[in-house]
Scaffold this active site. Structure first.
Site, short mmCIF file in Angstrom:
data_model
loop_
_atom_site.label_atom_id
_atom_site.label_comp_id
_atom_site.label_asym_id
_atom_site.label_seq_id
_atom_site.Cartn_x
_atom_site.Cartn_y
_atom_site.Cartn_z
CG HIS A 25 -0.30 0.37 2.51
ND1 HIS A 25 -0.11 1.67 2.92
CD2 HIS A 25 0.22 -0.41 3.50
CE1 HIS A 25 0.47 1.68 4.11
NE2 HIS A 25 0.70 0.45 4.48
CB CYS A 26 1.20 4.20 -1.91
SG CYS A 26 -0.34 4.37 -2.85
CB ALA A 27 -0.05 8.18 0.70
NE ARG A 29 -3.52 5.30 -5.80
CZ ARG A 29 -3.77 5.87 -6.97
NH1 ARG A 29 -3.68 5.16 -8.07
NH2 ARG A 29 -4.12 7.14 -7.05
#
EC number: 2.7.1.199
Length: 618
Positions: A25-27, A29
């Site tokens: 996961h990123c910030a 999504r």
């Protein structure tokens, strides 16, 4: 437990655990790598109120969640039984194109530590601001300790990248981390410093001359070295006897890859890094304002499709090679353009839910997280998103023309302004960067106020959403729970009727349809409603809350009042109910459910007030 239902729904729509190759996961999504993308149901997943958007790009199935993505990621991993050591199988699907594979690799390597990367960059910027303002001096103990905290990640970049690259390439991440450690070992840095002195004697490894470089803060060398190490590890594991694999495979990887990196991979990667940095600088210097306009206008389009990760290593490489980067400041107007558009919607819209969503997403966007603003309000209305891109392009041109740079990496947000302070102190480039960002904010907000929501659309948005005869909207915002899970036997057994329960996250109860107030308990903790088509609904706020004698509850309607969807019925003090020791789980019951063939729950996970909750069918 809060995101359990959402996690289950996500897993069901991506084809189950068996279809997952990897999950990061990123910030904002979740980024799935799936075996077979055709097994995923993007359309069905978009209907979940806990999902902002679903994007299939860069070889990834991306589920946009928002700021609480980490909690959802943990819930999905828990539901799927995934751990760091759990193999998820090999990708049997079609091979991605070169761009898709590149973006998948880059995002897989950088997303695990993107938040600490941003935090380190912000702290560096704030330290620069403190020095310029005279609050700290560079020789003070306070500055040195905070500088070490902000610089540690960047200085030891090869260790961190070694670990994440090793995991991405399918090897032992601790082996590749050790290789990164060798690149930043004090002895190697001392050898580099000695080689820069006049009359330095060349050194060799087994008779082969060594060209020393300072690999601290470098990006490309360790990634290439990690790929070589992981390939060598896999070959060794295939050929070594089982009794020797655990010790000799790491030994071969370290003893071969480290010298190979210093002799071949490092110099080659350094040359590539310098070529990329100098090539970008050459293009940038041709027309800085044009570069700024293009990047400022198109960055959010790249974010939508997840393509922005292709530029992240270039920005990091610029800082590692040149000591500064001009691309990141040009992204700030792009971010503030979307923030301004969301702010314009907040100021103009008369729809309560749209106004709340626009306000919260604008606040989030200031800190660099624009997906809620883009997907939640700007893109669905089209014009605000376009205005944000246009304003971002104009602001980006101003930033490019002013020759603004950042001197540490981070995600583009309000703190980027501090990161743009030059080492020599405030100059025109900093003011140009600030002016470009502010113009993008004000221009997109103004355009949205004037033409982002036409009068006809504004009128429609202010009107209640059309509700079908068999629809019951959610009377509150919160987490959906099956009725049989309610900690009250009377409700859970269905004796009072079929329905669902919600654990509220706010303090309001609104009308779920057009009708009238049929009953209102004296203690105001429960209300009965009758829809225009005959559906009877009981909303009971909390379990056993009748014992509170109405103190935390405020009624805004009386028996016999006519209501429309979205009208405020009740307000309650959540914290007072919790402090009194009562459960806030709120059953929403169809009291005359025996008159209907089916009472179906159409919401899962989290639901917002005014969204579809139940469908009552004859």
């Amino acid at each position: 437990m809060e995101y359990q239902d959402l996690a289950k729904d996500i897993l069901a729509h991506v084809g189950g655990k068996e279809n997952i190759v990897s999950l990061v996961h990123c910030a904002t999504r979740l980024r799935f790598k799936l075996k077979e993308n055709q097994k995923a149901d993007a359309t069905g997943l978009k209907k979940n109120p806990g999902v902002i958007m679903v994007v299939e790009s860069g070889g990834q199935f991306q589920v946009v969640i928002g700021n609480h993505v980490h909690d959802v990621w943990l819930a999905v991993r828990h539901e799927a039984g995934l751990t760091d050591d759990t193999p998820t199988g090999e990708d049997k699907g079609e091979k991605d194109n070169l761009l898709g594979r590149l973006i998948d690799i880059v995002s897989g390597i950088f997303t695990p530590f993107i938040s600490i990367l941003a935090a380190s960059g912000i702290l560096k910027g704030l330290l620069a601001l403190a020095v310029v303002c005279g609050w700290l001096t560079t020789d003070s103990g306070t500055y040195k300790i905070w500088f070490a905290a902000s610089d540690a990640l960047f200085f030891f970049f090869p260790l961190v990248l070694g670990y994440t690259a090793g995991k991405k390439f399918g090897g032992n991440p601790f082996i590749t981390m050790v290789i990164g450690g060798a690149l930043t070992h004090p002895m190697m840095i001392a050898a580099f410093n000695a080689s820069q002195q006049p009359g330095a004697v060349p050194e060799a490894f087994l008779g082969i001359p060594v060209i020393w470089f300072n690999y601290s803060s470098s990006v490309i060398p360790i990634i290439l070295a990690a790929w070589v190490s992981c390939w060598l590890e896999k070959q060794s594991m295939k050929r070594l006897p089982s009794s020797m694999k655990n010790f000799f495979a790491p030994l071969i990887c370290i003893s071969v890859t480290v010298p190979l990196t210093f002799l071949v991979i490092g110099p080659l990667a350094t040359w590539i890094s310098q070529l990329l940095a100098n090539g970008y600088q050459w293009i940038y210097m041709l027309a800085p304002w044009l570069a700024g306009a293009a990047i400022g206008a198109l960055w959010q389009v790249c974010v939508i499709f997840g393509l922005h990760w292709g530029l992240v290593p270039l920005m990091m490489n610029n800082i590692a090679v040149l000591g500064h980067d001009s691309m990141l400041p040009m992204l700030l107007p792009s971010v503030f353009g979307q923030v301004g558009a969301a702010l314009g919607i907040f100021l103009r819209s008369r729809d309560t839910r749209q106004k709340m969503l626009a306000g919260s997403s604008a606040a989030t966007g200031v800190f660099g997280i624009t997906e809620p603003a883009v997907y939640g309000v700007n893109l669905p209305l089209r014009r605000p998103f376009i205005f944000g891109c246009v304003a971002g392009g104009i602001g980006g041109a101003i930033v490019g023309f002013s020759n603004a740079h950042v001197y540490s990496f981070g995600i583009p947000n309000i703190f980027t302004i501090a990161q743009m302070i030059p080492p020599g102190g405030v100059d025109a480039s900093l003011w140009g960067g600030i002016i470009g960002a502010m113009i993008a904010l004000v221009l997109s907000c103004g355009l949205t106020l004037v033409a982002g929501l036409p009068a006809r659309d504004a009128k429609e948005s202010a009107a209640p959403a059309t509700v079908g005869d068999n629809d019951v909207l959610s009377p509150m915002t919160g987490t959906v729970m099956a009725l049989d899970q309610v900690p009250d036997a009377t409700f859970a057994s269905g004796l009072l009727g079929d329905g669902v329960a919600i654990i509220p996250s706010d303090n309001r109860v609104i009308a779920p349809f057009a009708g009238e107030v049929a009953s209102l308990f004296k203690t105001r903790h429960a209300i009965g409603l009758l829809s225009n088509c005959g559906i009877e609904v009981l909303i009971h706020v909390g379990v056993d809350t009748v014992k509170l004698d109405g103190k935390p509850f405020t009624a805004h309607v009386r028996v016999g009042d006519k209501v429309q969807p979205g009208d405020l019925l009740l307000e309650f003090d959540r914290q007072a109910i919790i402090d009194a020791g009562y459960d806030l789980t709120t059953p929403i019951i169809i009291s005359n459910s025996d008159e209907y063939r089916e009472v179906a729950t159409v919401a899962a996970g989290t639901v917002n007030a005014g969204e579809p909750l139940l469908s009552v069918n004859h």
